[in-house]
Design an enzyme around this catalytic site. Structure first.
Site, PDB file in Angstrom:
ATOM      1  N   ASN A   1       0.835  -1.207   0.000  1.00  0.00           N
ATOM      2  CA  ASN A   1       0.000   0.000   0.000  1.00  0.00           C
ATOM      3  C   ASN A   1       0.870   1.258   0.000  1.00  0.00           C
ATOM      4  OD1 ASN A   1      -3.042  -0.465   0.117  1.00  0.00           O
ATOM      5  ND2 ASN A   1      -2.285  -1.990   1.569  1.00  0.00           N
TER       6      ASN A   1
ATOM      7  N   HIS B   1      -8.772  -0.946   5.320  1.00  0.00           N
ATOM      8  CA  HIS B   1      -9.174  -2.229   5.899  1.00  0.00           C
ATOM      9  C   HIS B   1      -9.644  -3.156   4.770  1.00  0.00           C
ATOM     10  CE1 HIS B   1     -10.624  -5.085   8.842  1.00  0.00           C
ATOM     11  NE2 HIS B   1     -11.696  -5.221   8.096  1.00  0.00           N
TER      12      HIS B   1
ATOM     13  N   ASP C   1     -12.030   0.047  13.573  1.00  0.00           N
ATOM     14  CA  ASP C   1     -12.695   0.069  12.249  1.00  0.00           C
ATOM     15  C   ASP C   1     -14.089   0.711  12.303  1.00  0.00           C
ATOM     16  OD1 ASP C   1     -10.474  -1.370  11.269  1.00  0.00           O
ATOM     17  OD2 ASP C   1     -11.409  -3.286  11.715  1.00  0.00           O
TER      18      ASP C   1
ATOM     19  N   ALA D   1      -8.813  -3.253  -5.049  1.00  0.00           N
ATOM     20  CA  ALA D   1      -9.481  -2.291  -4.165  1.00  0.00           C
ATOM     21  C   ALA D   1      -8.516  -1.431  -3.342  1.00  0.00           C
ATOM     22  CB  ALA D   1     -10.460  -3.021  -3.252  1.00  0.00           C
TER      23      ALA D   1
HETATM   24  C1  GRF Z   1      -3.346  -5.001   3.723  1.00  0.00           C
HETATM   25  O1  GRF Z   1      -4.160  -6.088   3.423  1.00  0.00           O
HETATM   26  C2  GRF Z   1      -4.123  -4.023   4.558  1.00  0.00           C
HETATM   27  O2  GRF Z   1      -5.470  -3.903   4.198  1.00  0.00           O
HETATM   28  C3  GRF Z   1      -4.017  -4.651   5.894  1.00  0.00           C
HETATM   29  O3  GRF Z   1      -2.689  -5.137   5.950  1.00  0.00           O
HETATM   30  C4  GRF Z   1      -2.226  -5.392   4.661  1.00  0.00           C
HETATM   31  C5  GRF Z   1      -0.979  -4.585   4.442  1.00  0.00           C
HETATM   32  O4  GRF Z   1      -0.294  -4.911   3.314  1.00  0.00           O
HETATM   33  N1  GRF Z   1      -4.443  -3.763   6.926  1.00  0.00           N
HETATM   34  P1  GRF Z   1       0.972  -4.040   2.867  1.00  0.00           P
HETATM   35  O5  GRF Z   1       1.957  -3.978   4.013  1.00  0.00           O
HETATM   36  O6  GRF Z   1       0.496  -2.673   2.456  1.00  0.00           O
HETATM   37  O7  GRF Z   1       1.540  -4.802   1.703  1.00  0.00           O
END
Ligand code: GRF
Length: 211
Positions: free
Chosen positions: A14, A110, A151, A180
């Site tokens: 992310n 989330h 959340d 998403a």
């Molecule tokens: C993602 O699935 C996010 O929604 C969750 O933890 C994961 C993090 O993945 N809260 P990354 O570290 O961004 O690859």
């Protein structure tokens, strides 16, 4: 220019989506001022370094009490002088003092459609395991502001993702991220950076982009 701190714990995909979106213009008026991880071996820290972003680890293990860790985390964010804190897979409970000081200035991603499959115990693969165990046909991700609950904060964006026959928790996790999370988290930052997001009575309003 919106200055953001991105808080991470793991792989940092992310975070990468945010870095790439700033580079290609899907996010405008935004600068990543700091990346903070609670985990020294998080690959997210390497992603930050590769992108030339100041990154550091603040681990609860380095402090004698939780209160001292919380203070250090809050101090690091304050020092970075940020307008928005982005929780991008950050697995630490956010100190109440931080939530109060940064009211409606902390967002989280989330991996489900809140209010389904969220709250205490629903994180990482556990979310997708629960989705498959219940047999729902649609899941997705939610980007929301952070309040004192787990959340429960105002919802900014949601995006649905189809559950497919034969999905494993890992396959579903990957599809939810690709379709998403990596879409709505950058979009939320961009809309906030461009003054299009407001919160009123616990509900988010988003001004439409001009064509
Ligand atoms: C993602 O699935 C996010 O929604 C969750 O933890 C994961 C993090 O993945 N809260 P990354 O570290 O961004 O690859």
């Amino acid at each position: 220019m919106l200055r953001i701190a991105v808080l991470v714990s793991g792989g940092g995909t992310n975070l990468q989506a945010i870095i790439d979106s700033i580079a290609d213009g899907r996010i405008t008026n935004t600068e990543i001022a700091a990346v903070i991880s609670n985990n020294a071996s998080a690959y997210a820290l390497e992603r930050a370094e590769k992108a030339g972003i100041s990154a550091r680890c603040i681990s609860p293990k380095s402090y004698q009490t939780r209160a001292e860790f919380n203070e250090a985390l809050l101090a690091a964010v304050d020092e970075a002088g940020v307008d928005l804190i982005v929780l991008a897979g950050f697995l630490v409970v956010i100190p109440e003092a931080m939530i109060a000081r940064y009211r409606n200035r902390i967002i989280n991603i989330h991996p489900s459609l809140i209010p389904s499959f969220c709250g205490t115990g629903y994180y990482g693969l556990k979310v997708h395991e629960a989705v498959l165990a219940r047999g729902v046909k649609v899941t997705g991700a939610t980007c929301h502001f952070v309040d004192e609950g787990t959340d429960t904060g105002p919802i900014i964006f949601q995006k649905a993702v189809e559950v497919r026959e034969g999905d494993t928790p890992k396959a579903l996790q990957r599809r939810v991220m690709e379709e998403a999370e990596w879409v709505i988290l950058p979009r939320a930052i961009d809309r906030i950076a461009n003054g299009a997001v407001s919160v009123e009575d616990g509900l988010v309003h988003i001004r439409q982009q001009e064509a």
